[in-house]
Design a protein around this motif. Structure first.
Motif, PDB file in Angstrom:
ATOM      1  N   TRP A 118      31.795  -7.281   2.544  1.00 53.12           N
ATOM      2  CA  TRP A 118      30.590  -7.661   3.284  1.00 53.12           C
ATOM      3  C   TRP A 118      30.892  -8.870   4.151  1.00 53.12           C
ATOM      4  CZ3 TRP A 118      26.233  -4.742   2.505  1.00 53.12           C
ATOM      5  CH2 TRP A 118      26.194  -3.943   1.359  1.00 53.12           C
ATOM      6  N   HIS A 119      30.224  -8.944   5.298  1.00 52.80           N
ATOM      7  CA  HIS A 119      30.325 -10.144   6.139  1.00 52.80           C
ATOM      8  C   HIS A 119      29.058 -10.284   6.958  1.00 52.80           C
ATOM      9  CE1 HIS A 119      32.472 -12.760   9.300  1.00 52.80           C
ATOM     10  NE2 HIS A 119      32.199 -13.488   8.233  1.00 52.80           N
ATOM     11  N   ARG A 120      28.426 -11.442   6.793  1.00 49.88           N
ATOM     12  CA  ARG A 120      27.211 -11.780   7.546  1.00 49.88           C
ATOM     13  C   ARG A 120      26.143 -10.678   7.474  1.00 49.88           C
ATOM     14  NH1 ARG A 120      27.971 -16.478  10.587  1.00 49.88           N
ATOM     15  NH2 ARG A 120      30.146 -17.053  10.760  1.00 49.88           N
ATOM     16  N   GLY A 121      25.927 -10.179   6.258  1.00 48.82           N
ATOM     17  CA  GLY A 121      24.854  -9.228   6.045  1.00 48.82           C
ATOM     18  C   GLY A 121      25.169  -7.778   6.345  1.00 48.82           C
ATOM     19  N   ARG A 122      26.418  -7.510   6.684  1.00 48.42           N
ATOM     20  CA  ARG A 122      26.799  -6.133   7.027  1.00 48.42           C
ATOM     21  C   ARG A 122      27.946  -5.655   6.170  1.00 48.42           C
ATOM     22  NH1 ARG A 122      27.930  -5.616  13.148  1.00 48.42           N
ATOM     23  NH2 ARG A 122      28.627  -3.664  12.291  1.00 48.42           N
ATOM     24  N   GLU A 123      27.912  -4.379   5.834  1.00 49.62           N
ATOM     25  CA  GLU A 123      29.040  -3.777   5.137  1.00 49.62           C
ATOM     26  C   GLU A 123      30.143  -3.545   6.166  1.00 49.62           C
ATOM     27  OE1 GLU A 123      30.176   0.465   3.167  1.00 49.62           O
ATOM     28  OE2 GLU A 123      28.216  -0.349   2.598  1.00 49.62           O
ATOM     29  N   VAL A 124      31.327  -4.059   5.873  1.00 49.98           N
ATOM     30  CA  VAL A 124      32.460  -3.940   6.796  1.00 49.98           C
ATOM     31  C   VAL A 124      33.313  -2.722   6.456  1.00 49.98           C
ATOM     32  CG1 VAL A 124      34.561  -5.078   7.625  1.00 49.98           C
ATOM     33  CG2 VAL A 124      32.497  -6.419   7.191  1.00 49.98           C
ATOM     34  N   ALA A 125      33.626  -2.544   5.160  1.00 50.93           N
ATOM     35  CA  ALA A 125      34.511  -1.446   4.762  1.00 50.93           C
ATOM     36  C   ALA A 125      34.404  -1.212   3.258  1.00 50.93           C
ATOM     37  CB  ALA A 125      35.955  -1.770   5.140  1.00 50.93           C
ATOM     38  N   ARG A 126      34.830  -0.012   2.841  1.00 52.86           N
ATOM     39  CA  ARG A 126      34.878   0.361   1.421  1.00 52.86           C
ATOM     40  C   ARG A 126      36.288   0.803   1.054  1.00 52.86           C
ATOM     41  NH1 ARG A 126      29.465   3.306  -0.756  1.00 52.86           N
ATOM     42  NH2 ARG A 126      27.963   1.929   0.286  1.00 52.86           N
ATOM     43  N   LEU A 127      36.632   0.543  -0.207  1.00 56.08           N
ATOM     44  CA  LEU A 127      37.911   0.985  -0.766  1.00 56.08           C
ATOM     45  C   LEU A 127      37.627   1.493  -2.169  1.00 56.08           C
ATOM     46  CD1 LEU A 127      41.040   1.116  -0.368  1.00 56.08           C
ATOM     47  CD2 LEU A 127      41.124  -1.135  -1.462  1.00 56.08           C
ATOM     48  N   SER A 128      37.871   2.772  -2.410  1.00 53.42           N
ATOM     49  CA  SER A 128      37.558   3.336  -3.721  1.00 53.42           C
ATOM     50  C   SER A 128      38.810   3.506  -4.560  1.00 53.42           C
ATOM     51  CB  SER A 128      36.845   4.678  -3.567  1.00 53.42           C
ATOM     52  OG  SER A 128      37.673   5.584  -2.876  1.00 53.42           O
ATOM     53  N   GLY A 129      38.600   3.534  -5.867  1.00 51.65           N
ATOM     54  CA  GLY A 129      39.686   3.744  -6.817  1.00 51.65           C
ATOM     55  C   GLY A 129      40.346   2.453  -7.254  1.00 51.65           C
ATOM     56  N   ALA A 130      41.011   2.534  -8.396  1.00 44.70           N
ATOM     57  CA  ALA A 130      41.738   1.377  -8.936  1.00 44.70           C
ATOM     58  C   ALA A 130      42.951   1.103  -8.047  1.00 44.70           C
ATOM     59  CB  ALA A 130      42.169   1.645 -10.374  1.00 44.70           C
ATOM     60  N   ARG A 131      43.136  -0.149  -7.702  1.00 41.45           N
ATOM     61  CA  ARG A 131      44.213  -0.538  -6.778  1.00 41.45           C
ATOM     62  C   ARG A 131      44.957  -1.754  -7.317  1.00 41.45           C
ATOM     63  NH1 ARG A 131      44.084   2.627  -1.956  1.00 41.45           N
ATOM     64  NH2 ARG A 131      42.203   3.894  -2.190  1.00 41.45           N
ATOM     65  N   PRO A 132      46.239  -1.883  -6.975  1.00 42.73           N
ATOM     66  CA  PRO A 132      46.959  -3.108  -7.330  1.00 42.73           C
ATOM     67  C   PRO A 132      46.528  -4.264  -6.425  1.00 42.73           C
ATOM     68  CG  PRO A 132      48.401  -1.635  -6.101  1.00 42.73           C
ATOM     69  CD  PRO A 132      47.103  -0.892  -6.349  1.00 42.73           C
ATOM     70  N   ALA A 133      46.821  -5.463  -6.855  1.00 45.43           N
ATOM     71  CA  ALA A 133      46.433  -6.667  -6.110  1.00 45.43           C
ATOM     72  C   ALA A 133      46.926  -6.633  -4.667  1.00 45.43           C
ATOM     73  CB  ALA A 133      46.949  -7.912  -6.820  1.00 45.43           C
ATOM     74  N   SER A 134      48.137  -6.136  -4.456  1.00 48.79           N
ATOM     75  CA  SER A 134      48.682  -6.107  -3.094  1.00 48.79           C
ATOM     76  C   SER A 134      47.857  -5.219  -2.173  1.00 48.79           C
ATOM     77  CB  SER A 134      50.151  -5.653  -3.116  1.00 48.79           C
ATOM     78  OG  SER A 134      50.250  -4.358  -3.697  1.00 48.79           O
ATOM     79  N   ASP A 135      47.373  -4.082  -2.679  1.00 52.67           N
ATOM     80  CA  ASP A 135      46.526  -3.191  -1.873  1.00 52.67           C
ATOM     81  C   ASP A 135      45.182  -3.837  -1.560  1.00 52.67           C
ATOM     82  OD1 ASP A 135      48.548  -1.327  -2.077  1.00 52.67           O
ATOM     83  OD2 ASP A 135      47.328   0.197  -3.097  1.00 52.67           O
ATOM     84  N   ILE A 136      44.621  -4.531  -2.553  1.00 57.33           N
ATOM     85  CA  ILE A 136      43.322  -5.184  -2.359  1.00 57.33           C
ATOM     86  C   ILE A 136      43.446  -6.285  -1.314  1.00 57.33           C
ATOM     87  CG2 ILE A 136      41.501  -6.541  -3.469  1.00 57.33           C
ATOM     88  CD1 ILE A 136      42.313  -5.012  -6.109  1.00 57.33           C
ATOM     89  N   ALA A 137      44.480  -7.116  -1.443  1.00 66.00           N
ATOM     90  CA  ALA A 137      44.699  -8.203  -0.478  1.00 66.00           C
ATOM     91  C   ALA A 137      44.944  -7.645   0.916  1.00 66.00           C
ATOM     92  CB  ALA A 137      45.859  -9.082  -0.927  1.00 66.00           C
TER      93      ALA A 137
END
Length: 149
Positions: A118-137
């Motif tokens: 989220w940023h400034r009241g808006r959904e920016v993007a989604r990422l589904s499923g379990a992910r490692p830290a490197s993918d999340i970052a």
């Protein structure tokens, strides 16, 4: 006047104005003293979630999870590692969809774990499923241009 950002306290729901230059210094809520920014993942309730996703002026990535979900539990330490890797320019939070089902219903969440940026009241993007830290970052950096550098 210094550039400042509005941040919602995950504990008491108070909106705080924090100078941008002080984000890495571990700012605390002016009402309850809870940390506002840093490398720790915040636990949100429905009220704090709604207020933070609408009012935070820093990017906010929220992990939608439940305690019965094995992949959610597996991803929790990776999400915490990603919070440390990304730094103070993005806030990391999680909300238990079992405790607050209206939140997941309102967002049309069909499966967990799910990360929403989220940023400034808006959904920016989604990422589904379990992910490692490197993918999340990498997901956060890809979707928050000022962090790409």
């Amino acid at each position: 006047m210094q550039d400042a950002v509005k941040l919602v306290c995950a504990q008491c729901g108070q909106t705080n104005r924090v100078p941008s230059a002080r984000l890495s210094a571990g700012p605390k809520c002016g009402v309850c003293g809870a940390p506002l920014a840093g490398a720790k993942v915040m636990e949100l309730d429905a009220r704090a979630h709604d207020k933070a996703t609408r009012g935070d002026e820093l990017p906010l990535i929220v992990d939608y999870w439940a305690p019965w979900c094995g992949p959610c539990r597996m991803m929790a330490p990776e999400f915490a590692k990603a919070a440390q890797a990304v730094g103070p320019g993005v806030r990391f939070a999680k909300i238990n969809t079992e405790d607050f089902p209206a939140v997941s219903q309102g967002l049309a969440i069909r499966g967990i774990p799910l990360l929403i940026l989220w940023h400034r009241g808006r959904e920016v993007a989604r990422l589904s499923g379990a992910r490692p830290a490197s993918d999340i970052a990498a997901f956060v950096r890809q979707n928050v241009p000022q962090l790409a550098g």
